[in-house]
Design a protein around this motif. Sequence first.
Motif, PDB file in Angstrom:
ATOM      1  N   VAL A  49     -20.082  21.522   6.064  1.00  0.00           N
ATOM      2  CA  VAL A  49     -20.014  20.239   5.375  1.00  0.00           C
ATOM      3  C   VAL A  49     -18.784  19.472   5.853  1.00  0.00           C
ATOM      4  O   VAL A  49     -17.818  20.056   6.336  1.00  0.00           O
ATOM      5  N   ARG A  50     -18.844  18.155   5.716  1.00  0.00           N
ATOM      6  CA  ARG A  50     -17.691  17.301   6.010  1.00  0.00           C
ATOM      7  C   ARG A  50     -17.085  16.867   4.689  1.00  0.00           C
ATOM      8  O   ARG A  50     -17.758  16.215   3.879  1.00  0.00           O
ATOM      9  N   VAL A  51     -15.855  17.239   4.452  1.00  0.00           N
ATOM     10  CA  VAL A  51     -15.225  17.040   3.151  1.00  0.00           C
ATOM     11  C   VAL A  51     -14.395  15.763   3.132  1.00  0.00           C
ATOM     12  O   VAL A  51     -13.618  15.491   4.048  1.00  0.00           O
ATOM     13  N   LEU A  52     -14.554  14.981   2.059  1.00  0.00           N
ATOM     14  CA  LEU A  52     -13.703  13.835   1.766  1.00  0.00           C
ATOM     15  C   LEU A  52     -12.939  14.133   0.485  1.00  0.00           C
ATOM     16  O   LEU A  52     -13.513  14.648  -0.476  1.00  0.00           O
ATOM     17  N   SER A  53     -11.656  13.795   0.443  1.00  0.00           N
ATOM     18  CA  SER A  53     -10.889  14.010  -0.779  1.00  0.00           C
ATOM     19  C   SER A  53      -9.643  13.135  -0.763  1.00  0.00           C
ATOM     20  O   SER A  53      -9.473  12.284   0.123  1.00  0.00           O
ATOM     21  N   TRP A  54      -8.763  13.351  -1.741  1.00  0.00           N
ATOM     22  CA  TRP A  54      -7.540  12.552  -1.827  1.00  0.00           C
ATOM     23  C   TRP A  54      -6.510  13.303  -2.665  1.00  0.00           C
ATOM     24  O   TRP A  54      -6.808  14.295  -3.322  1.00  0.00           O
ATOM     25  N   TYR A  55      -5.276  12.811  -2.629  1.00  0.00           N
ATOM     26  CA  TYR A  55      -4.201  13.350  -3.461  1.00  0.00           C
ATOM     27  C   TYR A  55      -4.011  12.431  -4.667  1.00  0.00           C
ATOM     28  O   TYR A  55      -3.991  11.209  -4.528  1.00  0.00           O
ATOM     29  N   HIS A  56      -3.838  13.024  -5.825  1.00  0.00           N
ATOM     30  CA  HIS A  56      -3.702  12.222  -7.040  1.00  0.00           C
ATOM     31  C   HIS A  56      -2.488  11.294  -6.983  1.00  0.00           C
ATOM     32  O   HIS A  56      -1.509  11.555  -6.277  1.00  0.00           O
ATOM     33  N   ARG A  57      -2.548  10.264  -7.743  1.00  0.00           N
ATOM     34  CA  ARG A  57      -1.493   9.252  -7.788  1.00  0.00           C
ATOM     35  C   ARG A  57      -0.126   9.888  -8.074  1.00  0.00           C
ATOM     36  O   ARG A  57       0.034  10.607  -9.053  1.00  0.00           O
ATOM     37  N   GLY A  58       0.813   9.610  -7.175  1.00  0.00           N
ATOM     38  CA  GLY A  58       2.163  10.126  -7.356  1.00  0.00           C
ATOM     39  C   GLY A  58       2.371  11.546  -6.893  1.00  0.00           C
ATOM     40  O   GLY A  58       3.423  12.135  -7.156  1.00  0.00           O
ATOM     41  N   THR A  59       1.393  12.125  -6.175  1.00  0.00           N
ATOM     42  CA  THR A  59       1.533  13.501  -5.712  1.00  0.00           C
ATOM     43  C   THR A  59       1.245  13.591  -4.223  1.00  0.00           C
ATOM     44  O   THR A  59       0.393  12.872  -3.691  1.00  0.00           O
ATOM     45  N   LEU A  60       1.975  14.456  -3.532  1.00  0.00           N
ATOM     46  CA  LEU A  60       1.652  14.877  -2.173  1.00  0.00           C
ATOM     47  C   LEU A  60       1.448  13.720  -1.197  1.00  0.00           C
ATOM     48  O   LEU A  60       0.567  13.757  -0.342  1.00  0.00           O
ATOM     49  N   GLY A  61       2.240  12.667  -1.345  1.00  0.00           N
ATOM     50  CA  GLY A  61       2.146  11.548  -0.427  1.00  0.00           C
ATOM     51  C   GLY A  61       1.452  10.331  -0.973  1.00  0.00           C
ATOM     52  O   GLY A  61       1.538   9.250  -0.378  1.00  0.00           O
ATOM     53  N   SER A  62       0.734  10.460  -2.094  1.00  0.00           N
ATOM     54  CA  SER A  62       0.152   9.285  -2.749  1.00  0.00           C
ATOM     55  C   SER A  62       1.217   8.641  -3.636  1.00  0.00           C
ATOM     56  O   SER A  62       1.798   9.321  -4.487  1.00  0.00           O
ATOM     57  N   PRO A  63       1.483   7.349  -3.458  1.00  0.00           N
ATOM     58  CA  PRO A  63       2.500   6.688  -4.294  1.00  0.00           C
ATOM     59  C   PRO A  63       2.064   6.624  -5.760  1.00  0.00           C
ATOM     60  O   PRO A  63       0.874   6.653  -6.068  1.00  0.00           O
ATOM     61  N   ARG A  64       3.040   6.525  -6.633  1.00  0.00           N
ATOM     62  CA  ARG A  64       2.721   6.254  -8.035  1.00  0.00           C
ATOM     63  C   ARG A  64       2.229   4.816  -8.164  1.00  0.00           C
ATOM     64  O   ARG A  64       2.654   3.940  -7.411  1.00  0.00           O
ATOM     65  N   PRO A  65       1.361   4.555  -9.134  1.00  0.00           N
ATOM     66  CA  PRO A  65       0.939   3.168  -9.341  1.00  0.00           C
ATOM     67  C   PRO A  65       2.106   2.335  -9.856  1.00  0.00           C
ATOM     68  O   PRO A  65       3.015   2.863 -10.507  1.00  0.00           O
ATOM     69  N   VAL A  66       2.076   1.047  -9.581  1.00  0.00           N
ATOM     70  CA  VAL A  66       3.128   0.155 -10.082  1.00  0.00           C
ATOM     71  C   VAL A  66       3.184   0.230 -11.604  1.00  0.00           C
ATOM     72  O   VAL A  66       4.253   0.324 -12.205  1.00  0.00           O
ATOM     73  N   ASP A  67       2.023   0.189 -12.220  1.00  0.00           N
ATOM     74  CA  ASP A  67       1.902   0.414 -13.664  1.00  0.00           C
ATOM     75  C   ASP A  67       1.648   1.902 -13.861  1.00  0.00           C
ATOM     76  O   ASP A  67       0.551   2.390 -13.621  1.00  0.00           O
ATOM     77  N   GLU A  68       2.663   2.642 -14.268  1.00  0.00           N
ATOM     78  CA  GLU A  68       2.550   4.100 -14.318  1.00  0.00           C
ATOM     79  C   GLU A  68       1.615   4.604 -15.416  1.00  0.00           C
ATOM     80  O   GLU A  68       1.373   5.811 -15.509  1.00  0.00           O
ATOM     81  N   SER A  69       1.083   3.685 -16.215  1.00  0.00           N
ATOM     82  CA  SER A  69       0.065   4.102 -17.194  1.00  0.00           C
ATOM     83  C   SER A  69      -1.318   4.184 -16.563  1.00  0.00           C
ATOM     84  O   SER A  69      -2.259   4.694 -17.184  1.00  0.00           O
ATOM     85  N   ARG A  70      -1.444   3.724 -15.308  1.00  0.00           N
ATOM     86  CA  ARG A  70      -2.745   3.719 -14.645  1.00  0.00           C
ATOM     87  C   ARG A  70      -3.054   5.090 -14.040  1.00  0.00           C
ATOM     88  O   ARG A  70      -3.236   5.249 -12.834  1.00  0.00           O
ATOM     89  N   VAL A  71      -3.088   6.083 -14.906  1.00  0.00           N
ATOM     90  CA  VAL A  71      -3.419   7.450 -14.481  1.00  0.00           C
ATOM     91  C   VAL A  71      -4.433   8.060 -15.448  1.00  0.00           C
ATOM     92  O   VAL A  71      -4.484   9.269 -15.639  1.00  0.00           O
ATOM     93  N   ALA A  72      -5.242   7.198 -16.060  1.00  0.00           N
ATOM     94  CA  ALA A  72      -6.289   7.662 -16.958  1.00  0.00           C
ATOM     95  C   ALA A  72      -7.480   8.164 -16.144  1.00  0.00           C
ATOM     96  O   ALA A  72      -7.531   8.011 -14.913  1.00  0.00           O
ATOM     97  N   LEU A  73      -8.453   8.746 -16.825  1.00  0.00           N
ATOM     98  CA  LEU A  73      -9.625   9.283 -16.142  1.00  0.00           C
ATOM     99  C   LEU A  73     -10.331   8.199 -15.331  1.00  0.00           C
ATOM    100  O   LEU A  73     -10.762   8.437 -14.197  1.00  0.00           O
ATOM    101  N   ALA A  74     -10.426   7.002 -15.887  1.00  0.00           N
ATOM    102  CA  ALA A  74     -11.096   5.908 -15.182  1.00  0.00           C
ATOM    103  C   ALA A  74     -10.392   5.569 -13.874  1.00  0.00           C
ATOM    104  O   ALA A  74     -11.039   5.176 -12.889  1.00  0.00           O
ATOM    105  N   ASP A  75      -9.068   5.721 -13.839  1.00  0.00           N
ATOM    106  CA  ASP A  75      -8.326   5.435 -12.602  1.00  0.00           C
ATOM    107  C   ASP A  75      -8.617   6.471 -11.527  1.00  0.00           C
ATOM    108  O   ASP A  75      -8.738   6.146 -10.346  1.00  0.00           O
ATOM    109  N   HIS A  76      -8.736   7.737 -11.920  1.00  0.00           N
ATOM    110  CA  HIS A  76      -9.073   8.781 -10.949  1.00  0.00           C
ATOM    111  C   HIS A  76     -10.496   8.575 -10.412  1.00  0.00           C
ATOM    112  O   HIS A  76     -10.759   8.799  -9.226  1.00  0.00           O
ATOM    113  N   VAL A  77     -11.396   8.155 -11.282  1.00  0.00           N
ATOM    114  CA  VAL A  77     -12.764   7.870 -10.838  1.00  0.00           C
ATOM    115  C   VAL A  77     -12.758   6.701  -9.856  1.00  0.00           C
ATOM    116  O   VAL A  77     -13.465   6.726  -8.840  1.00  0.00           O
ATOM    117  N   ALA A  78     -11.954   5.676 -10.143  1.00  0.00           N
ATOM    118  CA  ALA A  78     -11.850   4.545  -9.221  1.00  0.00           C
ATOM    119  C   ALA A  78     -11.327   4.984  -7.857  1.00  0.00           C
ATOM    120  O   ALA A  78     -11.775   4.489  -6.816  1.00  0.00           O
TER     121      ALA A  78
END
Length: 306
Positions: A49-78
């Motif tokens: 299989v060919r895998v696609l993925s990402w690092y969560h906001r603020g971890t492992l090279g992904s920057p934190r969102p400007v609005d640090e409250s934007r880490v709800a389930l809906a944001d991860h789905v987005a």
Amino acid sequence: MREHPVESADGTQVLGWHTDAEGPVVLLCPGLGTMPEAWPALLLPESGVRVLSWYHRGTLGSPRPVDESRVALADHVADAVAVLDAAGVERCVVMGWSMGVMVAAELAALHPDRVSGLLLAAGVPGDLFGAMLGVAGAPRAVGRRLGVLTARTVRAFSPVVDAVLHRVPVNRVTATLMQHSGFMLPGGTDADEVAKAVRRFLGHDSGWYATLALALADVPRRELTGVGVPVTALAGKYDVLADPKQLVESVSGLPHARTRVVPTSHFMPLEAPEVIVEELRALVRRVEAVERARGASLTGGSRPRA
């Protein structure tokens, strides 16, 4: 494995990663703050299989969102949708581990047109902390309170926690000890590979990690009723972080769900990598059969009557 930037719907840029193996595309919704090293079998060219993925906001090279409250389930789905869009993938099999089970299940609920099948491993689709210690017989309320209290304590004392964790030597010896600790079990992954995953994981900012976990604390318990694609649920028999019974119960109402209890802890991708690949390939075949049958049905239904 290659990394690449991905812009999410709110403008937050996360770091995505993908493999270049040949085969159907699979979107991996990762466990909280986990990295590709946690999935050694999926990184191999022979994974199929060919895998696609990402690092969560603020971890492992992904920057934190400007609005640090934007880490709800809906944001991860987005973020998951953004990863698919960046790769030009309209629809594929989606798999999740640990917290990623919540993201995969929510993605299937909100964007059913993007999900052709679900593989859920060692996690629950809701009530994240309520699934703790269920294997030990603890009531959901007890597990939930303990989980929230632990996360809040880690966040409050994160400088001390980081000062300790960032200095823990992680090598083959300590990885072997962890594999025989009971919290993690020995399995199909070599201790050196386990050490790679653990070493990167311990480098997290523990305060931000706890913040990410607490942002999901109010997502309620749910059952996956209404999911109309093939589903495979893999529960860890000795998983103290995600009650295997709760995962099995969440898919029990689906006529097309396959469940399997694997003799692992929460760290199934490291302890039973061959099971992950075996079940993923089987799910892909089920999905392909369903898609073929659906296509044949649509073609047959469009034929003019004699």
